[in-house]
Design a protein around this motif. Structure first.
Motif, short mmCIF file in Angstrom:
data_model
loop_
_atom_site.label_atom_id
_atom_site.label_comp_id
_atom_site.label_asym_id
_atom_site.label_seq_id
_atom_site.Cartn_x
_atom_site.Cartn_y
_atom_site.Cartn_z
N LEU A 83 0.84 -1.21 0.00
CA LEU A 83 0.00 0.00 0.00
C LEU A 83 0.88 1.25 0.00
O LEU A 83 0.61 2.22 -0.73
N ARG A 84 1.93 1.22 0.82
CA ARG A 84 2.89 2.34 0.83
C ARG A 84 3.53 2.52 -0.54
O ARG A 84 3.62 3.64 -1.06
N ASN A 85 3.98 1.41 -1.13
CA ASN A 85 4.62 1.49 -2.45
C ASN A 85 3.65 2.03 -3.51
O ASN A 85 4.03 2.84 -4.35
N THR A 86 2.40 1.55 -3.45
CA THR A 86 1.41 2.00 -4.44
C THR A 86 1.17 3.50 -4.34
O THR A 86 1.16 4.21 -5.36
N LEU A 87 0.99 3.99 -3.11
CA LEU A 87 0.75 5.42 -2.92
C LEU A 87 1.96 6.24 -3.35
O LEU A 87 1.81 7.29 -3.99
N ALA A 88 3.15 5.75 -3.02
CA ALA A 88 4.37 6.50 -3.39
C ALA A 88 4.53 6.58 -4.90
O ALA A 88 4.77 7.67 -5.46
N MET A 89 4.39 5.44 -5.58
CA MET A 89 4.59 5.44 -7.04
C MET A 89 3.49 6.22 -7.76
O MET A 89 3.75 6.91 -8.75
N SER A 90 2.25 6.12 -7.26
CA SER A 90 1.16 6.87 -7.88
C SER A 90 1.35 8.37 -7.70
O SER A 90 1.10 9.16 -8.62
N SER A 91 1.81 8.77 -6.51
CA SER A 91 2.04 10.20 -6.25
C SER A 91 3.15 10.73 -7.14
O SER A 91 3.05 11.85 -7.68
N ILE A 92 4.22 9.95 -7.31
CA ILE A 92 5.31 10.36 -8.20
C ILE A 92 4.78 10.53 -9.62
O ILE A 92 5.07 11.52 -10.29
N ASN A 93 4.01 9.57 -10.05
CA ASN A 93 3.43 9.63 -11.41
C ASN A 93 2.52 10.84 -11.56
O ASN A 93 2.56 11.55 -12.57
N LEU A 94 1.68 11.07 -10.53
CA LEU A 94 0.71 12.16 -10.59
C LEU A 94 1.40 13.52 -10.66
O LEU A 94 1.12 14.34 -11.54
N ILE A 95 2.33 13.74 -9.74
CA ILE A 95 2.97 15.06 -9.64
C ILE A 95 3.89 15.32 -10.83
O ILE A 95 3.73 16.30 -11.57
N PHE A 96 4.85 14.42 -11.03
CA PHE A 96 5.84 14.67 -12.08
C PHE A 96 5.24 14.47 -13.48
O PHE A 96 5.67 15.12 -14.43
N GLY A 97 4.27 13.55 -13.59
CA GLY A 97 3.61 13.37 -14.88
C GLY A 97 2.89 14.63 -15.31
O GLY A 97 2.97 15.05 -16.48
N PHE A 98 2.20 15.28 -14.37
CA PHE A 98 1.47 16.51 -14.68
C PHE A 98 2.44 17.63 -15.03
O PHE A 98 2.29 18.31 -16.05
N VAL A 99 3.41 17.83 -14.15
CA VAL A 99 4.32 18.97 -14.33
C VAL A 99 5.08 18.87 -15.65
O VAL A 99 5.17 19.84 -16.41
N THR A 100 5.63 17.69 -15.93
CA THR A 100 6.44 17.55 -17.15
C THR A 100 5.58 17.66 -18.41
O THR A 100 6.00 18.27 -19.40
N ALA A 101 4.38 17.07 -18.38
CA ALA A 101 3.52 17.12 -19.58
C ALA A 101 3.06 18.56 -19.86
O ALA A 101 3.07 19.00 -21.02
N ILE A 102 2.66 19.29 -18.82
CA ILE A 102 2.22 20.67 -19.02
C ILE A 102 3.39 21.54 -19.49
O ILE A 102 3.24 22.38 -20.38
N THR A 103 4.57 21.32 -18.90
CA THR A 103 5.74 22.10 -19.29
C THR A 103 6.10 21.87 -20.75
O THR A 103 6.34 22.82 -21.51
N LEU A 104 6.11 20.58 -21.16
CA LEU A 104 6.43 20.27 -22.56
C LEU A 104 5.38 20.85 -23.51
O LEU A 104 5.72 21.38 -24.58
N ALA A 105 4.11 20.77 -23.11
CA ALA A 105 3.04 21.32 -23.96
C ALA A 105 3.20 22.84 -24.11
O ALA A 105 3.02 23.39 -25.21
N LEU A 106 3.55 23.52 -23.01
CA LEU A 106 3.76 24.97 -23.08
C LEU A 106 4.92 25.31 -24.01
O LEU A 106 4.83 26.24 -24.82
N LEU A 107 6.00 24.54 -23.91
CA LEU A 107 7.16 24.80 -24.76
C LEU A 107 6.85 24.52 -26.22
O LEU A 107 7.22 25.30 -27.11
N LEU A 108 6.14 23.40 -26.48
CA LEU A 108 5.79 23.07 -27.86
C LEU A 108 4.86 24.12 -28.46
O LEU A 108 4.94 24.44 -29.65
N ASN A 109 3.99 24.67 -27.63
CA ASN A 109 3.05 25.69 -28.11
C ASN A 109 3.77 26.96 -28.54
O ASN A 109 3.25 27.74 -29.33
N GLU A 110 4.97 27.17 -27.99
CA GLU A 110 5.73 28.38 -28.33
C GLU A 110 6.66 28.18 -29.52
O GLU A 110 7.25 29.15 -30.01
N VAL A 111 6.82 26.93 -29.97
CA VAL A 111 7.71 26.66 -31.11
C VAL A 111 7.06 27.16 -32.38
O VAL A 111 5.91 26.82 -32.68
N ARG A 112 7.78 27.97 -33.14
CA ARG A 112 7.23 28.53 -34.38
C ARG A 112 7.66 27.73 -35.61
O ARG A 112 7.06 27.85 -36.66
#
Length: 314
Positions: A83-112
């Motif tokens: 249960l500890r492992n599941t929560l830890a891995m899901s939280s890592i996925n949730l936080i870093f998955g969101f941040v990296t995907a939004i950051t890459l999308a913002l950068l791609l949106n600025e590419v001309r």
């Protein structure tokens, strides 16, 4: 207007809209039938979690033991560990998955440069289409003592030759390896929704901001991010509902005897200690716990968004 009249008015509005959107309603019927047959009817199987289930016996001949399997789960150190492992891995996925995907999308949106943008998108999407079996082999080879990472560390002088690190043999490294692997595999795919949301932003807002002297960074902060906020919140609510769904394949394929204390999650627990040992009642109790908690988390997240006046699922 009395309460009864208001209720009658709401029902009338509902059926009026239903008639106006009858084409959509008819198209939804096959999905609803599929949903009931494959998602709701199987819920009767949850009753097995309260039985000492024996496959050879009929349903009515099973012994009912109440919450014994749930008591066993929460008193079992292995389940608390997964249960500890599941929560830890899901939280890592949730936080870093969101941040990296939004950051890459913002950068791609600025590419001309359209050609460069398409190349980056294609390269970042490709890992998503690789099966976890192939991806796990690539990751294991890269992280092996004679793999690319160790050769790089030796070349840069961070470690001596002969002192190479067996990354998947160090339990504490597993969550980091899992998080980095998941981001590498899905970051491109996850940007699709955000890029689609960005296309709905009114271009005149960018033009007005440019006239006011806003640079690209300020336009990202004050126009693009607020423009996709509702999509981000909806996806965040849905992902919070999946907080106990950290996956199965990456943990199963990258896990080994040395990192088992950090790699096993609830799904592997269900397979190893439930299904593989024919303890079906225990496996269903674990799965039922996961589903109920996911529903509660989804409900809490949706109501929190509602209280804050943000977009929500219902």
């Amino acid at each position: 207007m009395s309460k009864a009249n208001k209720q009658h008015s709401r029902i009338s509005v509902f059926f009026k809209r239903l008639f106006q959107q009858r084409a959509l309603a008819i198209m939804s019927v096959p999905f609803l039938i599929w949903l009931i047959i494959f998602k709701y009817l199987p819920l009767w199987g949850w009753t097995i979690a309260f039985q000492d289930y024996k496959p050879a016996k009929k349903f009515l001949e099973q012994s009912w033991i109440g919450f014994e399997h749930f008591k066993f789960l929460f008193g079992d150190d292995r389940f608390l560990r997964v249960l500890r492992n599941t929560l830890a891995m899901s939280s890592i996925n949730l936080i870093f998955g969101f941040v990296t995907a939004i950051t890459l999308a913002l950068l791609l949106n600025e590419v001309r440069n359209i050609a460069f943008k398409r190349v980056v998108q294609t390269v970042s999407y490709l890992p998503h289409f690789i099966s976890w079996v192939v991806a796990a082999s690539i990751i294991q080879t890269t992280l092996s003592p004679d793999g690319t990472i160790n050769q790089l560390l030796v070349g840069l002088g961070f470690i001596d030759r002969g002192s190479e690190i067996l990354f998947l043999g160090i339990p504490e490294y597993f969550w980091t390896i899992f998080g980095a692997s998941s981001i590498w595999k899905d970051i491109g795919w996850n940007t699709i929704v955000y890029l689609a949301a960005m296309t709905t932003i009114d271009p005149t807002q960018y033009e007005a901001a440019e006239i006011d002297g806003a640079n690209r960074f300020k336009k990202m902060i004050y126009i693009t991010l607020p423009g996709i906020k509702s999509v981000v919140i909806i996806l965040l609510i849905m992902n919070i509902g999946y907080l106990l769904e950290s996956g199965f394949e990456p943990q199963y394929l990258l896990g080994n005897g040395m990192n088992v204390d950090y790699s096993e999650n609830i799904d592997i627990f269900v397979l190893k200690y439930g299904i593989a040992q024919s303890n079906f009642s225990l496996s269903i109790a674990a799965g039922m716990f996961k589903t109920v908690v996911s529903f509660i988390l989804l409900f809490i997240a949706n109501n929190a968004a509602k209280r804050m006046g943000e977009a929500r699922l219902y």
